[in-house]
Write a protein that holds these residues in place. Structure first.
Motif, PDB file in Angstrom:
ATOM      1  N   LEU A 208      46.971  33.963  29.870  1.00 55.09           N
ATOM      2  CA  LEU A 208      47.469  34.487  31.134  1.00 55.09           C
ATOM      3  C   LEU A 208      47.423  33.373  32.168  1.00 55.09           C
ATOM      4  CD1 LEU A 208      48.437  37.041  32.685  1.00 55.09           C
ATOM      5  CD2 LEU A 208      46.049  37.394  33.354  1.00 55.09           C
ATOM      6  N   VAL A 209      48.569  33.073  32.770  1.00 56.02           N
ATOM      7  CA  VAL A 209      48.677  31.994  33.739  1.00 56.02           C
ATOM      8  C   VAL A 209      48.850  32.599  35.135  1.00 56.02           C
ATOM      9  CG1 VAL A 209      49.987  29.970  34.497  1.00 56.02           C
ATOM     10  CG2 VAL A 209      49.677  30.423  32.048  1.00 56.02           C
ATOM     11  N   THR A 215      50.181  26.608  46.770  1.00 53.37           N
ATOM     12  CA  THR A 215      49.848  25.258  46.323  1.00 53.37           C
ATOM     13  C   THR A 215      50.495  24.892  44.990  1.00 53.37           C
ATOM     14  OG1 THR A 215      47.876  25.947  45.087  1.00 53.37           O
ATOM     15  CG2 THR A 215      47.609  25.506  47.453  1.00 53.37           C
ATOM     16  N   ARG A 216      51.039  25.885  44.257  1.00 47.95           N
ATOM     17  CA  ARG A 216      51.623  25.709  42.925  1.00 47.95           C
ATOM     18  C   ARG A 216      50.572  25.377  41.857  1.00 47.95           C
ATOM     19  NH1 ARG A 216      55.973  28.569  43.711  1.00 47.95           N
ATOM     20  NH2 ARG A 216      57.062  27.936  45.608  1.00 47.95           N
ATOM     21  N   GLU A 217      49.301  25.422  42.222  1.00 45.26           N
ATOM     22  CA  GLU A 217      48.238  25.206  41.239  1.00 45.26           C
ATOM     23  C   GLU A 217      48.251  26.346  40.230  1.00 45.26           C
ATOM     24  OE1 GLU A 217      43.330  25.236  40.999  1.00 45.26           O
ATOM     25  OE2 GLU A 217      44.373  25.556  42.908  1.00 45.26           O
ATOM     26  N   GLU A 218      47.948  26.018  38.957  1.00 44.16           N
ATOM     27  CA  GLU A 218      47.906  27.013  37.912  1.00 44.16           C
ATOM     28  C   GLU A 218      46.479  27.196  37.389  1.00 44.16           C
ATOM     29  OE1 GLU A 218      50.679  26.108  34.824  1.00 44.16           O
ATOM     30  OE2 GLU A 218      52.383  26.929  35.937  1.00 44.16           O
ATOM     31  N   ILE A 219      46.085  28.459  37.218  1.00 45.15           N
ATOM     32  CA  ILE A 219      44.784  28.806  36.653  1.00 45.15           C
ATOM     33  C   ILE A 219      45.050  29.531  35.347  1.00 45.15           C
ATOM     34  CG2 ILE A 219      42.573  29.937  37.071  1.00 45.15           C
ATOM     35  CD1 ILE A 219      43.345  30.058  40.040  1.00 45.15           C
ATOM     36  N   LEU A 249      26.414  42.404  28.499  1.00 46.72           N
ATOM     37  CA  LEU A 249      25.006  42.034  28.483  1.00 46.72           C
ATOM     38  C   LEU A 249      24.828  40.538  28.281  1.00 46.72           C
ATOM     39  CD1 LEU A 249      23.471  44.983  26.466  1.00 46.72           C
ATOM     40  CD2 LEU A 249      23.259  44.526  28.900  1.00 46.72           C
ATOM     41  N   SER A 250      25.798  39.882  27.651  1.00 48.17           N
ATOM     42  CA  SER A 250      25.750  38.430  27.493  1.00 48.17           C
ATOM     43  C   SER A 250      27.064  37.851  27.978  1.00 48.17           C
ATOM     44  CB  SER A 250      25.526  38.055  26.016  1.00 48.17           C
ATOM     45  OG  SER A 250      26.533  38.601  25.209  1.00 48.17           O
ATOM     46  N   GLY A 251      27.020  37.119  29.071  1.00 51.05           N
ATOM     47  CA  GLY A 251      28.223  36.531  29.629  1.00 51.05           C
ATOM     48  C   GLY A 251      28.697  37.250  30.867  1.00 51.05           C
ATOM     49  N   LEU A 263      49.315  45.545  27.548  1.00 54.63           N
ATOM     50  CA  LEU A 263      47.879  45.752  27.746  1.00 54.63           C
ATOM     51  C   LEU A 263      47.121  44.486  27.404  1.00 54.63           C
ATOM     52  CD1 LEU A 263      45.504  47.642  28.369  1.00 54.63           C
ATOM     53  CD2 LEU A 263      45.590  48.428  26.003  1.00 54.63           C
ATOM     54  N   LEU A 264      46.388  43.935  28.384  1.00 52.40           N
ATOM     55  CA  LEU A 264      45.601  42.725  28.214  1.00 52.40           C
ATOM     56  C   LEU A 264      44.135  43.084  28.397  1.00 52.40           C
ATOM     57  CD1 LEU A 264      47.739  40.349  30.486  1.00 52.40           C
ATOM     58  CD2 LEU A 264      48.077  40.870  28.057  1.00 52.40           C
ATOM     59  N   GLN A 265      43.323  42.877  27.354  1.00 52.68           N
ATOM     60  CA  GLN A 265      41.917  43.254  27.398  1.00 52.68           C
ATOM     61  C   GLN A 265      41.026  42.025  27.220  1.00 52.68           C
ATOM     62  OE1 GLN A 265      42.579  46.560  24.329  1.00 52.68           O
ATOM     63  NE2 GLN A 265      41.078  47.508  25.682  1.00 52.68           N
ATOM     64  N   GLY A 266      39.939  41.987  27.995  1.00 52.22           N
ATOM     65  CA  GLY A 266      38.992  40.884  27.882  1.00 52.22           C
ATOM     66  C   GLY A 266      39.510  39.596  28.504  1.00 52.22           C
ATOM     67  N   ILE A 267      39.933  39.667  29.772  1.00 52.31           N
ATOM     68  CA  ILE A 267      40.473  38.500  30.466  1.00 52.31           C
ATOM     69  C   ILE A 267      39.333  37.745  31.135  1.00 52.31           C
ATOM     70  CG2 ILE A 267      42.060  37.723  32.264  1.00 52.31           C
ATOM     71  CD1 ILE A 267      43.549  40.392  31.909  1.00 52.31           C
ATOM     72  N   GLU A 268      39.242  36.435  30.878  1.00 56.23           N
ATOM     73  CA  GLU A 268      38.236  35.608  31.527  1.00 56.23           C
ATOM     74  C   GLU A 268      38.785  34.199  31.705  1.00 56.23           C
ATOM     75  OE1 GLU A 268      34.713  34.942  29.178  1.00 56.23           O
ATOM     76  OE2 GLU A 268      35.790  35.363  27.315  1.00 56.23           O
ATOM     77  N   LYS A 269      38.261  33.510  32.720  1.00 54.56           N
ATOM     78  CA  LYS A 269      38.757  32.180  33.050  1.00 54.56           C
ATOM     79  C   LYS A 269      38.379  31.197  31.967  1.00 54.56           C
ATOM     80  CE  LYS A 269      38.915  28.906  36.941  1.00 54.56           C
ATOM     81  NZ  LYS A 269      38.403  28.627  38.289  1.00 54.56           N
TER      82      LYS A 269
END
Length: 270
Positions: A208-209, A215-219, A249-251, A263-269
Motif C-alpha cells: 500500500l503506497v 510534498t509528493r513523498e511516498e510512504i 501482544l507482540s508488536g 479488503l486489506l488486513q494487517g497494514i503496517e509501515k
C-alpha cells in the motif's frame, strides 16, 4: 468472577448513536465464558454468552514494551461471520480472547458521536487540494491518543466497476488525512498530512503506497492479507469504506481497511 471486566462502545452509521456493551466473566460448564449485556427489552437486559480463552502471561522479565504493562487492550477482527474479541488486563497480565456476538443490540448512549473536530479540518484540507477524484462522504475515522486518521474513498470509476484485485492495481483508491506521533500523545504541533492511497504489486507481495499530495513523498506499508470481498461488509460501514485497528501482544498495532470490495488486513509501515 461474576464481575464486569470489559466495557466496549461501538459506533455505527445506523442507528447513528454509539452503543455500549458490558462484559462479565462467568464460569461455564467447560471453562470460562464471557456474558455480554446490551440493550434493554421488555424490562430485561439482552445478553449473550460465548466461550472465553484465558491465559496468564508468565515467564521472563516483563519489559515496558509489554502491552500488558502499558494499558488495557481491546481489538476487533472479523473471522468468517464472527468478530473476535481480544483483551488484556495489565495488572494481572491476563490475556483473554473469544467471539463477540454479532446479533446482540447494544445499549444506546444518549449522545451522538461528534466527529466534527476531525471531519472539519479534513474537509477544509480536501477543498484546497488538487486531487485525482472527488471523494465519498462521510469518511471513516480512527482516533487514538497518538494518531488521528480519516479516509474517504475516491469516486474512481475503475474502482467502482472493478471485479478483481488486478483491475485496480496502481489506481487511486482513497484520500487520507493523517496526524500521528511515535507513540507520544498528539499535540497541536503535529500537522495533518493529505495522502492519496493506491495498491501496487512489489514481488512477492502487495504494497500500500501513501503519496503526500503536497510534498509528493511516498510512504510504503506492508499488508498481511489482501482479498476481494464483494458483498462482504462490516456492520455500520459508511460510504463503502471500513477502517479498523487491531492491538497485538507482540508488536505495534496494525490497521484493517476495506474500500469497496477490496479488503486489506494487517497494514503496517515498512
Amino acid at each position: 468472577m461474576n464481575r464486569p471486566v470489559f466495557l466496549t462502545i461501538k459506533h455505527k452509521s445506523y442507528p447513528p448513536r454509539p452503543q455500549a456493551y458490558l462484559g462479565i466473566l462467568r464460569q461455564g460448564t467447560n471453562g470460562y465464558e464471557i456474558e455480554w449485556y446490551g440493550q434493554m427489552e421488555n424490562g430485561r437486559r439482552l445478553s449473550s454468552r460465548s466461550p472465553l480463552e484465558v491465559e496468564r502471561l508468565t515467564g521472563g522479565t516483563p519489559t515496558i514494551a509489554d502491552p500488558c504493562l502499558v494499558r488495557p487492550l481491546v481489538s476487533w477482527k472479523k473471522w468468517g461471520n464472527y468478530y473476535v474479541f481480544d483483551g488484556c488486563m495489565p495488572i494481572d497480565r491476563i490475556h483473554v480472547s473469544g467471539t463477540f456476538p454479532i446479533d446482540l443490540p447494544g445499549h444506546p448512549l444518549e449522545r451522538t458521536l461528534n466527529a466534527s473536530p476531525i471531519e472539519d479540518p479534513f474537509r477544509t484540507l480536501y477543498n484546497g487540494l488538487t486531487k485525482p477524484f472527488d471523494v465519498e462522504w462521510p469518511p471513516a475515522l480512527l482516533m487514538r491518543e497518538h494518531v488521528v486518521l480519516a479516509i474517504a474513498p475516491y469516486r474512481n470509476p475503475k474502482l467502482q466497476n472493478a471485479r478483481s484485485i488486478e483491475e485496480i492495481l496502481g489506481e487511486e483508491l482513497a484520500l487520507a488525512y493523517l496526524r500521528s506521533t511515535d507513540g507520544e500523545r498528539l499535540t497541536e504541533r503535529e500537522k495533518g498530512r493529505a495522502l492519496s492511497l493506491k495498491l501496487i504489486w512489489e514481488d512477492p507481495k502487495y504494497t500500500l503506497v501513501a503519496r503526500d499530495l503536497n510534498t509528493r513523498e511516498e510512504i510504503r506499508f506492508r499488508i498481511a492479507e489482501v482479498s476481494w470481498c464483494d458483498g462482504c461488509w462490516f456492520p455500520g460501514m459508511p460510504s463503502g469504506i471500513y477502517l479498523g485497528i487491531e492491538d497485538r501482544l507482540s508488536g505495534p498495532p496494525v490497521l484493517h481497511l476495506q474500500v469497496g470490495p477490496l479488503l486489506l488486513q494487517g497494514i503496517e509501515k515498512k
